[in-house]
Design a protein around this motif. Structure first.
Motif, PDB file in Angstrom:
ATOM      1  N   ASN A 156       4.208 -25.037  11.301  1.00  0.00           N
ATOM      2  CA  ASN A 156       4.565 -23.839  12.054  1.00  0.00           C
ATOM      3  C   ASN A 156       3.336 -22.935  12.030  1.00  0.00           C
ATOM      4  O   ASN A 156       2.823 -22.625  10.956  1.00  0.00           O
ATOM      5  CB  ASN A 156       5.764 -23.144  11.408  1.00  0.00           C
ATOM      6  N   SER A 157       2.854 -22.495  13.203  1.00  0.00           N
ATOM      7  CA  SER A 157       1.578 -21.787  13.210  1.00  0.00           C
ATOM      8  C   SER A 157       1.531 -20.689  14.262  1.00  0.00           C
ATOM      9  O   SER A 157       2.345 -20.649  15.191  1.00  0.00           O
ATOM     10  CB  SER A 157       0.426 -22.772  13.448  1.00  0.00           C
ATOM     11  N   ALA A 158       0.542 -19.800  14.097  1.00  0.00           N
ATOM     12  CA  ALA A 158       0.313 -18.697  15.034  1.00  0.00           C
ATOM     13  C   ALA A 158      -1.142 -18.273  14.917  1.00  0.00           C
ATOM     14  O   ALA A 158      -1.808 -18.534  13.909  1.00  0.00           O
ATOM     15  CB  ALA A 158       1.232 -17.523  14.709  1.00  0.00           C
ATOM     16  N   PHE A 159      -1.657 -17.622  15.959  1.00  0.00           N
ATOM     17  CA  PHE A 159      -3.002 -17.061  15.882  1.00  0.00           C
ATOM     18  C   PHE A 159      -3.044 -15.761  16.666  1.00  0.00           C
ATOM     19  O   PHE A 159      -2.142 -15.458  17.460  1.00  0.00           O
ATOM     20  CB  PHE A 159      -4.062 -18.049  16.394  1.00  0.00           C
ATOM     21  N   TYR A 206      -3.319  -8.831  19.767  1.00  0.00           N
ATOM     22  CA  TYR A 206      -2.691  -9.897  20.557  1.00  0.00           C
ATOM     23  C   TYR A 206      -2.306 -11.021  19.603  1.00  0.00           C
ATOM     24  O   TYR A 206      -3.102 -11.416  18.742  1.00  0.00           O
ATOM     25  CB  TYR A 206      -3.647 -10.440  21.620  1.00  0.00           C
ATOM     26  N   THR A 207      -1.090 -11.525  19.739  1.00  0.00           N
ATOM     27  CA  THR A 207      -0.602 -12.588  18.865  1.00  0.00           C
ATOM     28  C   THR A 207       0.084 -13.676  19.683  1.00  0.00           C
ATOM     29  O   THR A 207       0.828 -13.379  20.618  1.00  0.00           O
ATOM     30  CB  THR A 207       0.414 -12.048  17.839  1.00  0.00           C
ATOM     31  N   LYS A 208      -0.148 -14.923  19.321  1.00  0.00           N
ATOM     32  CA  LYS A 208       0.546 -16.053  19.949  1.00  0.00           C
ATOM     33  C   LYS A 208       1.244 -16.878  18.876  1.00  0.00           C
ATOM     34  O   LYS A 208       0.619 -17.292  17.886  1.00  0.00           O
ATOM     35  CB  LYS A 208      -0.411 -16.938  20.730  1.00  0.00           C
ATOM     36  N   LEU A 209       2.540 -17.107  19.052  1.00  0.00           N
ATOM     37  CA  LEU A 209       3.326 -17.988  18.180  1.00  0.00           C
ATOM     38  C   LEU A 209       3.376 -19.357  18.840  1.00  0.00           C
ATOM     39  O   LEU A 209       3.944 -19.510  19.927  1.00  0.00           O
ATOM     40  CB  LEU A 209       4.738 -17.436  17.989  1.00  0.00           C
ATOM     41  N   ASN A 210       2.770 -20.343  18.207  1.00  0.00           N
ATOM     42  CA  ASN A 210       2.740 -21.685  18.791  1.00  0.00           C
ATOM     43  C   ASN A 210       4.119 -22.329  18.773  1.00  0.00           C
ATOM     44  O   ASN A 210       4.937 -22.057  17.894  1.00  0.00           O
ATOM     45  CB  ASN A 210       1.745 -22.567  18.036  1.00  0.00           C
ATOM     46  N   GLU A 211       4.367 -23.191  19.750  1.00  0.00           N
ATOM     47  CA  GLU A 211       5.640 -23.913  19.795  1.00  0.00           C
ATOM     48  C   GLU A 211       5.780 -24.782  18.553  1.00  0.00           C
ATOM     49  O   GLU A 211       4.849 -25.472  18.135  1.00  0.00           O
ATOM     50  CB  GLU A 211       5.699 -24.789  21.043  1.00  0.00           C
ATOM     51  N   SER A 237       5.962 -21.810  23.396  1.00  0.00           N
ATOM     52  CA  SER A 237       5.042 -20.856  22.787  1.00  0.00           C
ATOM     53  C   SER A 237       5.321 -19.457  23.313  1.00  0.00           C
ATOM     54  O   SER A 237       5.752 -19.287  24.459  1.00  0.00           O
ATOM     55  CB  SER A 237       3.595 -21.253  23.091  1.00  0.00           C
ATOM     56  N   GLY A 238       5.080 -18.459  22.484  1.00  0.00           N
ATOM     57  CA  GLY A 238       5.310 -17.078  22.898  1.00  0.00           C
ATOM     58  C   GLY A 238       4.175 -16.182  22.440  1.00  0.00           C
ATOM     59  O   GLY A 238       3.515 -16.465  21.432  1.00  0.00           O
ATOM     60  N   LEU A 263      13.703 -17.273  18.081  1.00  0.00           N
ATOM     61  CA  LEU A 263      12.776 -17.270  19.205  1.00  0.00           C
ATOM     62  C   LEU A 263      13.387 -17.904  20.450  1.00  0.00           C
ATOM     63  O   LEU A 263      12.926 -17.644  21.565  1.00  0.00           O
ATOM     64  CB  LEU A 263      11.497 -18.027  18.836  1.00  0.00           C
ATOM     65  N   ILE A 264      14.411 -18.726  20.271  1.00  0.00           N
ATOM     66  CA  ILE A 264      15.017 -19.434  21.403  1.00  0.00           C
ATOM     67  C   ILE A 264      15.672 -18.429  22.341  1.00  0.00           C
ATOM     68  O   ILE A 264      16.518 -17.641  21.935  1.00  0.00           O
ATOM     69  CB  ILE A 264      16.059 -20.463  20.917  1.00  0.00           C
ATOM     70  N   GLY A 265      15.265 -18.452  23.582  1.00  0.00           N
ATOM     71  CA  GLY A 265      15.879 -17.573  24.580  1.00  0.00           C
ATOM     72  C   GLY A 265      15.408 -16.137  24.536  1.00  0.00           C
ATOM     73  O   GLY A 265      15.873 -15.311  25.330  1.00  0.00           O
ATOM     74  N   ALA A 266      14.495 -15.792  23.621  1.00  0.00           N
ATOM     75  CA  ALA A 266      13.974 -14.418  23.585  1.00  0.00           C
ATOM     76  C   ALA A 266      13.189 -14.160  24.868  1.00  0.00           C
ATOM     77  O   ALA A 266      12.231 -14.875  25.173  1.00  0.00           O
ATOM     78  CB  ALA A 266      13.081 -14.220  22.370  1.00  0.00           C
ATOM     79  N   GLU A 267      13.588 -13.152  25.619  1.00  0.00           N
ATOM     80  CA  GLU A 267      12.997 -12.907  26.927  1.00  0.00           C
ATOM     81  C   GLU A 267      11.951 -11.801  26.885  1.00  0.00           C
ATOM     82  O   GLU A 267      11.923 -10.973  25.974  1.00  0.00           O
ATOM     83  CB  GLU A 267      14.100 -12.529  27.926  1.00  0.00           C
ATOM     84  N   LYS A 268      11.098 -11.808  27.890  1.00  0.00           N
ATOM     85  CA  LYS A 268      10.031 -10.816  28.014  1.00  0.00           C
ATOM     86  C   LYS A 268      10.599  -9.407  28.012  1.00  0.00           C
ATOM     87  O   LYS A 268      11.552  -9.110  28.724  1.00  0.00           O
ATOM     88  CB  LYS A 268       9.278 -11.072  29.316  1.00  0.00           C
ATOM     89  N   SER A 269      10.022  -8.536  27.156  1.00  0.00           N
ATOM     90  CA  SER A 269      10.493  -7.149  27.096  1.00  0.00           C
ATOM     91  C   SER A 269       9.432  -6.292  26.416  1.00  0.00           C
ATOM     92  O   SER A 269       8.290  -6.725  26.244  1.00  0.00           O
ATOM     93  CB  SER A 269      11.838  -7.048  26.361  1.00  0.00           C
ATOM     94  N   GLN A 270       9.821  -5.090  26.007  1.00  0.00           N
ATOM     95  CA  GLN A 270       8.898  -4.157  25.368  1.00  0.00           C
ATOM     96  C   GLN A 270       9.597  -3.492  24.188  1.00  0.00           C
ATOM     97  O   GLN A 270      10.815  -3.613  24.024  1.00  0.00           O
ATOM     98  CB  GLN A 270       8.438  -3.090  26.369  1.00  0.00           C
ATOM     99  N   GLY A 271       8.811  -2.772  23.384  1.00  0.00           N
ATOM    100  CA  GLY A 271       9.408  -2.085  22.244  1.00  0.00           C
ATOM    101  C   GLY A 271       8.426  -1.119  21.608  1.00  0.00           C
ATOM    102  O   GLY A 271       7.291  -0.961  22.068  1.00  0.00           O
ATOM    103  N   ILE A 272       8.869  -0.486  20.521  1.00  0.00           N
ATOM    104  CA  ILE A 272       8.025   0.447  19.783  1.00  0.00           C
ATOM    105  C   ILE A 272       8.096   0.129  18.292  1.00  0.00           C
ATOM    106  O   ILE A 272       9.072  -0.447  17.810  1.00  0.00           O
ATOM    107  CB  ILE A 272       8.419   1.923  19.996  1.00  0.00           C
TER     108      ILE A 272
END
Length: 454
Positions: free
Chosen positions: A221-224, A246-251, A274-275, A328-337
């Motif tokens: 399980n990885s991310a960069f 900027y962060t990417k969570l690999n599939e 990936s997200g 992470l499954i089904g998490a859709e594009k959005s925003q937050g604080i």
């Protein structure tokens, strides 16, 4: 929405962060003490009598904290040894061994409890803890080393139990191209590259058989990520820092395969892959003359892509890594604080809190995170210390309800004389069930014991 706003205001009022990492000295650091508290503890449906010996020492840049449990079952007199089973065993008695201060000294190293650690500015790994259970307390290592004010390296390894596969490992090399100049702002510009990897294959053995609790992480399980930041203003009273991440969570291949092989176990309309996410924020530290009053505030705007959660590697990750991945499954594009605000007042009271809040929380499948810390010196003869964290919140009305998503500890003491105190220690943590899995439990421990500060 009104209730969400009220919780945000409350967290932002009752909060504080660690000033020492940015050159603001805290009155709660570098204390030397020895405590040995005799009391009664209920763990699950069993009662134990005994003590925890917890000395803390500071020698210049060195710090040492121990936690030695001596608990005996009230029904049969047997000593409780579950805290030393598996992994690093008796090394768990070392709560921490540290050298230097992170982001303040050129060399910082810490061994033991990793609670509160973050990597870089925290978008990938923040609010982390490797000690969510007494039974599975881990001994990790964290380091941050700067070379000649230009090059640096941060690293975190969650568990020095070298049996089995690699545990959570995170590293961030960083570069300050103008670090040796005297140009304001420019000399503080810092570029960082982050990477995290986990191949945990831990399995819990019990009378009911072997329980694989890391089905998905064992294959990797990885991310960069990438980040840049700079100190925009710094003087005797105020420090203002800006950063962008900027962060990417690999599939996760094992999770993707499980979804493909067992579609009936998942929402057929949910997607997974990936997200990635992006965030930018400002952080301000302010101190009044003679350290009478400290204030810290951070506000961060976050943009979430599909299949992405900010601060993915946090304390909730170690509670159940498979469940964390499935969020992470089904998490859709959005925003937050993400916001935090705090104070240390008259060197007597320190309060901290934070809130990670997706926009339109009620319609989002991402959870919010809340956290509050409290610490006081002796006020009269009373002293208090507490910490509360809760993740995966979909309704802020449940923010302070203790359940499987919570970690909490509250200690209230009363000093009897120069060497003795009495108090109550409350823990909401995780303990092993008979079938080998873990459940949230509460422990209430009234005690009387030795407490010496010097």
């Amino acid at each position: 929405m009104k209730s969400s706003f009220r919780v945000l205001l409350m967290l932002l009022f009752f909060s504080h962060v660690a000033f020492s990492q940015d050159g603001f000295e805290s009155a709660f650091e570098n204390e030397n003490s020895i405590s040995a508290n005799l009391g009664v503890t209920s763990i699950g449906d069993q009662t134990f009598i005994g003590m925890r010996v917890q000395p803390e020492f500071s020698f210049g840049k060195f710090g040492l904290g121990l936690d030695v449990p001596l608990l005996f079952n009230a029904s049969n007199g047997e000593m409780r040894t579950e805290e030393f089973n598996n992994g690093v065993g008796i090394l768990r008695m070392v709560r921490y061994l540290s050298y230097g201060k992170k982001k303040q000294d050129p060399v910082y190293v810490k061994l033991g409890d990793m609670t509160g650690e973050q990597l870089g500015y925290g978008a990938m790994l923040g609010n982390y803890s490797n000690s969510v259970s007494f039974e599975r307390r881990k001994v990790g290592i964290s380091a941050d080393v700067t070379f000649k004010e230009i090059l640096g390296l941060e690293a975190i390894y969650s568990d020095l139990n070298f049996n089995g596969s690699q545990k959570l490992f995170a590293v961030r090399p960083y570069y300050r191209p103008f670090g040796k100049t005297n140009i304001p702002v420019v000399k503080t510009i810092e570029f960082g590259v982050s990477f995290a990897s986990d191949k945990d294959d831990y399995e819990q053995n019990s009378a009911g058989g072997t329980i694989p609790s890391t089905r998905f992480t064992r294959d990797g399980n990885s991310a960069f990520g990438f980040d840049v930041g700079a100190i925009l203003l710094k003087n005797a009273l105020l420090q203002l820092t800006w950063d962008m991440q900027y962060t990417k969570l690999n599939e996760n291949d094992a999770l993707a395969k499980d979804i493909s092989d067992n579609p009936g176990d998942y929402d057929i309309n949910a997607s997974y892959g990936s997200g990635s996410g992006f965030a930018t924020g400002l952080e301000a530290h302010f101190k009044f003359v003679a350290n009478i009053f400290h204030v810290n505030a951070r506000i961060e705007r976050q943009w979430y892509g599909d299949n992405y959660i900010p601060q993915f590697f946090n304390f909730a990750y170690e509670i159940n890594k498979d469940v964390r991945l499935m969020e992470l499954i089904g998490a859709e594009k959005s925003q937050g604080i993400y916001g935090k605000l705090g104070s240390e007042i008259l060197s007597v009271v320190k309060i901290e809190g934070e809130l990670l809040l997706p926009d339109n929380l009620e319609d989002s499948n991402r959870g919010a995170i809340v956290g509050i810390n409290l610490q006081t010196k002796e006020i009269g003869k009373f002293r208090a210390r507490g910490k509360y964290l809760k993740a995966q919140l979909n309704d802020l009305g449940d923010a302070f309800k203790l359940d499987q998503r919570s970690l909490a500890n509250l200690l209230v003491t009363y000093r009897l004389n120069k060497f003795m105190e009495t108090g109550v220690d409350y823990q909401w943590t995780f303990a092993e069930k008979e079938n080998g899995s873990f459940k949230a439990i509460h422990q209430v421990r009234p005690y009387i014991g030795v407490s010496i500060k010097f």
